[in-house]
Motif scaffolding. Structure first.
Motif, mmCIF file in Angstrom:
data_model
loop_
_atom_site.group_PDB
_atom_site.id
_atom_site.type_symbol
_atom_site.label_atom_id
_atom_site.label_comp_id
_atom_site.label_asym_id
_atom_site.label_seq_id
_atom_site.Cartn_x
_atom_site.Cartn_y
_atom_site.Cartn_z
ATOM 1 N N ARG A 2 4.229 28.695 -15.000
ATOM 2 C CA ARG A 2 5.683 28.766 -14.852
ATOM 3 C C ARG A 2 6.458 29.690 -13.810
ATOM 4 N NH1 ARG A 2 4.951 28.149 -20.384
ATOM 5 N NH2 ARG A 2 5.619 26.097 -21.303
ATOM 6 N N SER A 3 5.495 29.971 -12.810
ATOM 7 C CA SER A 3 5.788 30.866 -11.644
ATOM 8 C C SER A 3 5.416 30.502 -10.464
ATOM 9 C CB SER A 3 4.898 32.308 -12.170
ATOM 10 O OG SER A 3 4.987 33.001 -10.940
ATOM 11 N N CYS A 4 6.076 30.607 -9.525
ATOM 12 C CA CYS A 4 5.818 30.223 -8.102
ATOM 13 C C CYS A 4 4.468 30.650 -7.359
ATOM 14 C CB CYS A 4 6.896 30.511 -7.137
ATOM 15 S SG CYS A 4 7.174 32.350 -6.626
ATOM 16 N N HIS A 5 3.992 32.026 -8.084
ATOM 17 C CA HIS A 5 2.859 32.288 -7.506
ATOM 18 C C HIS A 5 1.656 31.808 -7.501
ATOM 19 C CE1 HIS A 5 5.870 35.584 -8.834
ATOM 20 N NE2 HIS A 5 5.607 36.186 -7.702
ATOM 21 N N ASP A 6 0.835 32.011 -6.561
ATOM 22 C CA ASP A 6 -0.521 31.200 -6.505
ATOM 23 C C ASP A 6 -1.533 31.344 -7.827
ATOM 24 O OD1 ASP A 6 -0.150 30.211 -3.962
ATOM 25 O OD2 ASP A 6 -1.895 30.989 -2.810
ATOM 26 N N SER A 7 -1.358 32.342 -8.398
ATOM 27 C CA SER A 7 -1.974 32.505 -9.763
ATOM 28 C C SER A 7 -1.398 31.362 -10.851
ATOM 29 C CB SER A 7 -1.634 33.793 -10.431
ATOM 30 O OG SER A 7 -0.204 34.006 -10.389
ATOM 31 N N ALA A 8 -0.361 30.875 -10.567
ATOM 32 C CA ALA A 8 0.049 29.789 -11.368
ATOM 33 C C ALA A 8 0.212 28.411 -10.683
ATOM 34 C CB ALA A 8 1.374 30.272 -12.018
ATOM 35 N N SER A 9 0.388 28.397 -9.463
ATOM 36 C CA SER A 9 0.752 27.326 -8.699
ATOM 37 C C SER A 9 -0.705 26.707 -8.013
ATOM 38 C CB SER A 9 1.874 27.361 -7.714
ATOM 39 O OG SER A 9 1.609 28.382 -6.679
ATOM 40 N N ARG A 10 -1.575 27.472 -7.721
ATOM 41 C CA ARG A 10 -2.686 27.037 -6.928
ATOM 42 C C ARG A 10 -3.979 26.635 -7.676
ATOM 43 N NH1 ARG A 10 -5.659 30.355 -1.966
ATOM 44 N NH2 ARG A 10 -7.179 28.656 -1.307
ATOM 45 N N VAL A 11 -4.591 25.674 -7.539
ATOM 46 C CA VAL A 11 -5.449 25.161 -8.303
ATOM 47 C C VAL A 11 -6.712 24.700 -7.617
ATOM 48 C CG1 VAL A 11 -4.052 24.181 -10.102
ATOM 49 C CG2 VAL A 11 -4.708 22.624 -8.271
ATOM 50 N N PRO A 12 -7.971 24.667 -8.123
ATOM 51 C CA PRO A 12 -9.284 23.788 -7.514
ATOM 52 C C PRO A 12 -9.042 22.656 -7.524
ATOM 53 C CG PRO A 12 -9.771 24.673 -9.712
ATOM 54 C CD PRO A 12 -8.254 25.005 -9.590
ATOM 55 N N MET A 13 -9.656 22.066 -6.230
ATOM 56 C CA MET A 13 -9.699 20.657 -6.150
ATOM 57 C C MET A 13 -11.042 20.191 -5.293
ATOM 58 S SD MET A 13 -7.268 17.322 -5.913
ATOM 59 C CE MET A 13 -6.806 17.593 -4.065
ATOM 60 N N ALA A 14 -11.796 19.429 -5.681
ATOM 61 C CA ALA A 14 -12.987 18.927 -4.718
ATOM 62 C C ALA A 14 -13.455 17.541 -5.248
ATOM 63 C CB ALA A 14 -14.290 19.719 -5.005
ATOM 64 N N MET A 15 -13.904 16.762 -4.428
ATOM 65 C CA MET A 15 -14.200 15.286 -4.688
ATOM 66 C C MET A 15 -15.647 14.937 -3.967
ATOM 67 S SD MET A 15 -10.559 13.326 -3.659
ATOM 68 C CE MET A 15 -8.986 13.954 -4.018
ATOM 69 N N CYS A 16 -16.341 14.173 -4.689
ATOM 70 C CA CYS A 16 -17.823 13.592 -4.316
ATOM 71 C C CYS A 16 -17.572 12.252 -4.522
ATOM 72 C CB CYS A 16 -18.645 14.377 -5.123
ATOM 73 S SG CYS A 16 -18.680 13.977 -6.817
ATOM 74 N N GLY A 17 -18.627 11.567 -3.732
ATOM 75 C CA GLY A 17 -18.816 10.084 -3.883
ATOM 76 C C GLY A 17 -18.508 9.358 -2.595
ATOM 77 N N PRO A 18 -18.559 8.094 -2.719
ATOM 78 C CA PRO A 18 -18.412 7.389 -1.297
ATOM 79 C C PRO A 18 -17.250 7.712 -0.569
ATOM 80 C CG PRO A 18 -18.093 6.083 -3.102
ATOM 81 C CD PRO A 18 -18.587 7.273 -3.743
#
Length: 462
Positions: A276-292
């Motif tokens: 519940r904060s604007c900071h990247d510690s709360a608002s940034r997440v990992p994301m990766a994709m694999c496959g066709p």
């Protein structure tokens, strides 16, 4: 991407996982070798931002492709209106098998475990709990099936859900399928306010590396990151098991797998709890994709939001993206990472700790707060006050708030105009944003303003 292949799709969705728990983002503890491998061999969305850094609202976005104010789930403990079409509805019509396993958090609050059929978002196969954190524990996973029957699954909760996912895939693999696999980890266990890692894992990470914001601001990080890191490690092992299962079934080459999380964790440094904060510690997440279509995609530096994921998932399957979805498919960006038409900012709505709105660009983070609004009962406000401005190029962990510096008011003015445009586009609202009442010159002020978290009904899911 050839749509005729009708690829399978699996969303591997964690809860409250910081972006910098991953090796590809500089974490030195080797917590995520499987994620890192996929990020390097598949497609890594380097800067992924949640549109709402709290569980229920973000999940409503993930299911509908609408911002949380538009789903009506602007805070926790609000039921997703069954009239909203979810990803499952679109995949069902397209002939996919659809399955949901794990934490839901979008049904009536009195339904902590079993979820009524009409509140399951249209998924054909169901093995989930509405509030998994309240009906289960680390070694006591309790999920409810299509008939509302409780299943107590053996093993550590991460492993129990992974086993269930592999069984589900094995049973539907002859047809195209869409599986949303939603873990609780590495979210805290609410009734103990702790991070229960698998036996022996917490000890591995005591007195180990901390990100710069947690080193500077403290919070509960020294006590809680060992368990948190242990949970992240087990999640990554589960991710590897899932990928191995797809390979052993002979369907890896026709299955797109997405790893991401709903929001991060600031360990009680920015307010009185974890998100519940604007900071990247709360608002940034990992994301990766694999496959066709995603293998060999490389690292994409353009900003993306989780609101962009639902239209992307439909696009992967060749399903027409509904006009009402507010995000954009990322497939054109995967094909051309330098796409000049792609967004250069992302919009964040914040509730419960404060009624706030934020905008993030590659360099700047700007946030405004409605100081007179009730953060539990108000979804928006007519007037906001400028609260935060961070230079992410020179201060990536947001330790120096520049909002009252005279030297940066031209940046604040530009960001104010951009944020007002985003609010008008997303919410069809036209609030007023007030600048700070006083300013200081460079060097007179350091540090970062924080806001306390004031809980309301302590029985509500936090």
């Amino acid at each position: 991407m050839p749509n005729s292949s009708r690829p399978n799709i699996v969303v591997f969705f964690t809860d409250q996982q910081r972006w910098d728990t991953t090796g590809v983002h500089g974490n030195p503890l080797d917590l995520t070798p499987n994620f890192d491998r996929i990020a390097q061999s598949g497609t890594h969305f380097y800067t992924t931002i949640t549109p709402q850094p709290v569980c229920g609202p973000c999940r409503s976005v993930m299911q509908t492709g609408l911002y949380a104010t538009e789903t009506g789930c602007y805070r926790n403990a609000i039921t997703l209106d069954p009239s909203h079409k979810t990803l499952a509805h679109y995949f069902n019509v397209a002939g996919y098998e659809t399955g949901y396993i794990g934490k839901w958090h979008l049904a009536d609050i009195e339904h902590r475990g079993a979820v009524p059929v009409e509140q399951r978002g249209g998924y054909k196969t169901w093995l989930a709990s509405n509030l998994l954190e309240f009906v289960s524990d680390a070694y006591d996973a309790r999920l409810y099936d299509n008939d509302g029957v409780e299943h107590r699954l053996p093993g550590y909760r991460v492993d129990a859900l992974t086993d269930a996912a592999i069984r589900y895939i094995d049973g539907v693999k002859e047809n195209p399928f869409f599986l949303f696999l939603s873990y609780l980890e590495p979210h805290h266990q609410n009734h103990t306010d702790s991070y229960p890692a698998p036996e022996g894992y917490e000890a591995r990470y005591r007195s180990r590396w901390l990100p710069p914001d947690l080193l500077a601001l403290g919070g509960t990080a020294p006590q809680q990151t060992p368990g948190y890191y242990g949970m992240v490690k087990r999640l990554d092992e589960a991710f590897g098991r899932l990928l191995d299962a797809l390979k052993s079934m002979g369907i890896a080459d026709n299955t797109v797998v997405i790893f991401t999380s709903d929001h991060g964790n600031h360990f009680k440094t920015r307010n009185g709890e974890y998100k519940r904060s604007c900071h990247d510690s709360a608002s940034r997440v990992p994301m990766a994709m694999c496959g066709p279509g995603f293998d060999g995609g490389g690292q994409i530096r353009q900003l993306v939001s989780l609101v962009d994921l639902p239209p992307t998932l439909l696009d992967i399957a060749g399903i027409t993206i509904p006009e009402q979805m507010q995000g954009h498919s990322m497939l054109p960006l995967v094909r051309n990472p330098q796409d000049p038409t792609w967004q250069d900012d992302v919009f964040i709505q914040i509730s419960e700790s404060q009624v706030a709105r934020a905008l993030r660009t590659a360099q700047w983070k700007y946030c405004v707060v409605a100081e007179d609004a009730d953060p539990w009962h108000d979804c928006d406000a007519e007037t906001y006050q400028e609260a935060f401005l961070y230079d992410l190029t020179n201060d990536p962990y947001e330790l120096h708030n520049l909002i009252t510096y005279t030297s940066h008011q031209h940046i604040a003015e530009e960001m104010r105009a951009r944020l007002l445009h985003r609010i008008a586009t997303v919410e069809n609202a036209h609030p007023t944003i007030l600048p700070p009442e006083t300013y200081v010159t460079f060097g007179q002020m350091t540090g970062s303003t924080t806001f306390p978290y004031i809980p309301t009904d302590l029985t509500d899911p936090r």
